[in-house]
Design an enzyme around this catalytic site. Structure first.
Site, mmCIF file in Angstrom:
data_model
loop_
_atom_site.group_PDB
_atom_site.id
_atom_site.type_symbol
_atom_site.label_atom_id
_atom_site.label_comp_id
_atom_site.label_asym_id
_atom_site.label_seq_id
_atom_site.Cartn_x
_atom_site.Cartn_y
_atom_site.Cartn_z
ATOM 1 C CB SER A 55 -56.738 49.618 13.612
ATOM 2 O OG SER A 55 -55.663 50.400 13.136
ATOM 3 N NE ARG A 89 -56.320 50.851 19.215
ATOM 4 C CZ ARG A 89 -55.760 50.240 18.167
ATOM 5 N NH1 ARG A 89 -55.831 50.764 16.962
ATOM 6 N NH2 ARG A 89 -55.137 49.100 18.331
ATOM 7 C CG ASP A 144 -56.870 53.201 11.687
ATOM 8 O OD1 ASP A 144 -57.123 52.563 12.725
ATOM 9 O OD2 ASP A 144 -55.758 53.209 11.152
ATOM 10 C CE LYS A 183 -54.254 51.012 9.206
ATOM 11 N NZ LYS A 183 -53.351 51.437 10.285
ATOM 12 C CG HIS A 229 -51.150 44.353 7.999
ATOM 13 N ND1 HIS A 229 -50.761 45.663 7.893
ATOM 14 C CD2 HIS A 229 -51.236 44.089 9.328
ATOM 15 C CE1 HIS A 229 -50.629 46.179 9.104
ATOM 16 N NE2 HIS A 229 -50.921 45.240 9.998
#
Length: 428
Positions: free
Chosen positions: A186, A171, A164, A190, A85
């Site tokens: 967040s 947000r 999320d 995931k 990620h």
């Protein structure tokens, strides 16, 4: 679940108290169900941004977000899984060459990706510039493709951490995106729900990144690595430089083309370097120690996986990429050495040309973006192309050029240029 109410939870965090496990479980569940209103959750998000959370609170918050939806399980696959990620940057096309490369080394890569928002491009937007390619896959299609091809880049289904999805949108419009507990939970809710066996985080630092400062980036990386470990996922983070954009392109189709160059054994040195650094971490995390990804990249096997991966999702890897209708060249104003190229300036220019979106749901242009013809440290010649701007709508050129204005420096030919390292730190 124990009886709580939203005002009590908000007041606790407002007054700098720790939230209890049952308060956290209740508020996430109630918000997902619609029993806690958006204005209440935005007040809580602001209190978290201002007053923080400790490791226990963040871990519990993350688990509550995971529990709001389904969990995937890849343990039935014939090979180990690893995922990556990135916190997002400019020209950050690394997922595109990385997923097929790691798959070619024998590790399955379930890469659930997102769309771009603001100046950072989304991996799905890039791939959707390939004719026919589709992002939405069923879980069955994803498993089948992981088994047969070894890599899949697709949209995360609505079933993963629905809390999320709601909170992220909130947000975005309430000025609470920057809260480290909320960023970390967040991302990790995931990734943990996705069920990958090991995870490598690419935490960007610098002007073109979300985290401008190394200490905050390090805090985010440590928080996420801790969450991964607590959940039993082998997690490592690299802090990488995003003061300068990656490669030579920022856009959708043009970044795909650059990624294909990397898979063909060429491409910009920095893109290759970061792809290999992340590949080595993913292979180590999955327990594959005896394969050198540089050799696999040179062999062409990663390119074979790329083509199979694109075809499996109905794309044509051999189709010509869509090109923007209009282009505009920005010439170098003087001769010398390019000493600075600001990632944010380039990212905003690409966004203004149509490569990104102002709000969720906006369309993006496949062909739009910025090509830069020199990287910091390179010699430039007055009057020679420095940037090429691409868009379907020529009225966008002026604002893109305004973004680049002041976004680079050209020093004398003997200017001392010391490149900063691409990988700043490793956190495990």
């Amino acid at each position: 679940m124990a009886g709580h109410d939203a005002v009590e939870v908000i007041a606790a965090k407002r007054d700098q108290r720790q939230l209890s496990d049952s308060q956290i479980d209740w508020v996430i569940d109630a918000y997902t169900r619609g029993a806690v209103a958006d204005e209440q959750m935005s007040a809580l998000a602001m209190a978290i941004l201002l007053n923080g959370m400790n490791r226990r609170e963040i871990a519990r918050w993350t688990n509550a977000m995971i529990a709001s939806g389904e969990r995937m399980d890849f343990s039935t696959l014939s090979r180990p899984t690893a995922d990556k990620h990135s916190t997002g940057g400019v020209g950050d096309k690394i997922t595109l060459p990385l997923a097929p490369l790691v798959a070619a080394c024998g590790v399955a890569v379930p890469q659930l990706s997102g769309r771009g928002l603001g100046h950072t491009g989304g991996t799905l937007d890039k791939l959707e510039s390939i004719p026919g390619w589709r992002a939405a896959l069923s879980n069955e299609e994803m498993f089948a493709q992981l088994e047969s091809v070894g890599a899949v880049i697709c949209a995360a289904g609505d079933g993963l951490a629905p809390a999320d999805k709601k909170l992220y949108a909130l947000r975005d419009v309430t000025g609470t995106v920057e809260a480290i507990p909320l960023i970390a939970s967040s991302i990790m809710s995931k990734k943990i729900a996705e069920g990958t066996g090991s995870l490598v985080l690419d935490v960007k630092v610098g002007s073109g990144a979300f985290m401008k400062d190394v200490e905050r980036a390090r805090e985010l990386a440590r928080t996420m690595v801790g969450l991964g470990k607590d959940a039993g996922v082998h997690t490592v983070a690299l802090l990488t430089d995003m003061a300068t954009p990656l490669g030579l392109t920022a856009g959708n189709a043009i970044e795909v083309a650059e990624s294909v160059e990397v898979l063909a054994g060429g491409g910009p040195a920095d893109v290759v370097e970061l792809t290999l650094a992340l590949a080595r971490e993913m292979l180590a995390g999955a327990g594959v120690e005896d394969v050198d990804p540089a050799e696999v990249l040179a062999s062409g096997r990663a390119m074979d996986v790329w083509k199979a991966m694109i075809r499996a999702q109905d794309g044509d890897p051999d189709a010509p990429m869509r090109e923007a209708r209009e282009s505009h060249v920005v010439a170098a104003p003087s001769s010398g050495v390019l000493t600075r190229l600001d990632a944010m300036a380039v990212g905003v220019a690409a966004w203004r040309l149509g490569a990104g979106r102002a709000k969720q749901g906006d369309a993006v242009q496949d062909g739009a973006g910025v090509v830069w013809h020199a990287r910091p440290g390179d010699t430039v010649t007055e009057g020679a192309p420095l940037f090429t701007l691409l868009t379907d709508e020529p009225e966008r050129f002026d604002r893109a050029m305004a973004s680049l204005d002041g976004g680079y420096d050209i020093g004398p030919h003997d200017a001392a240029y010391a490149p900063s390292p691409l990988v700043i730190d490793r956190i495990s």
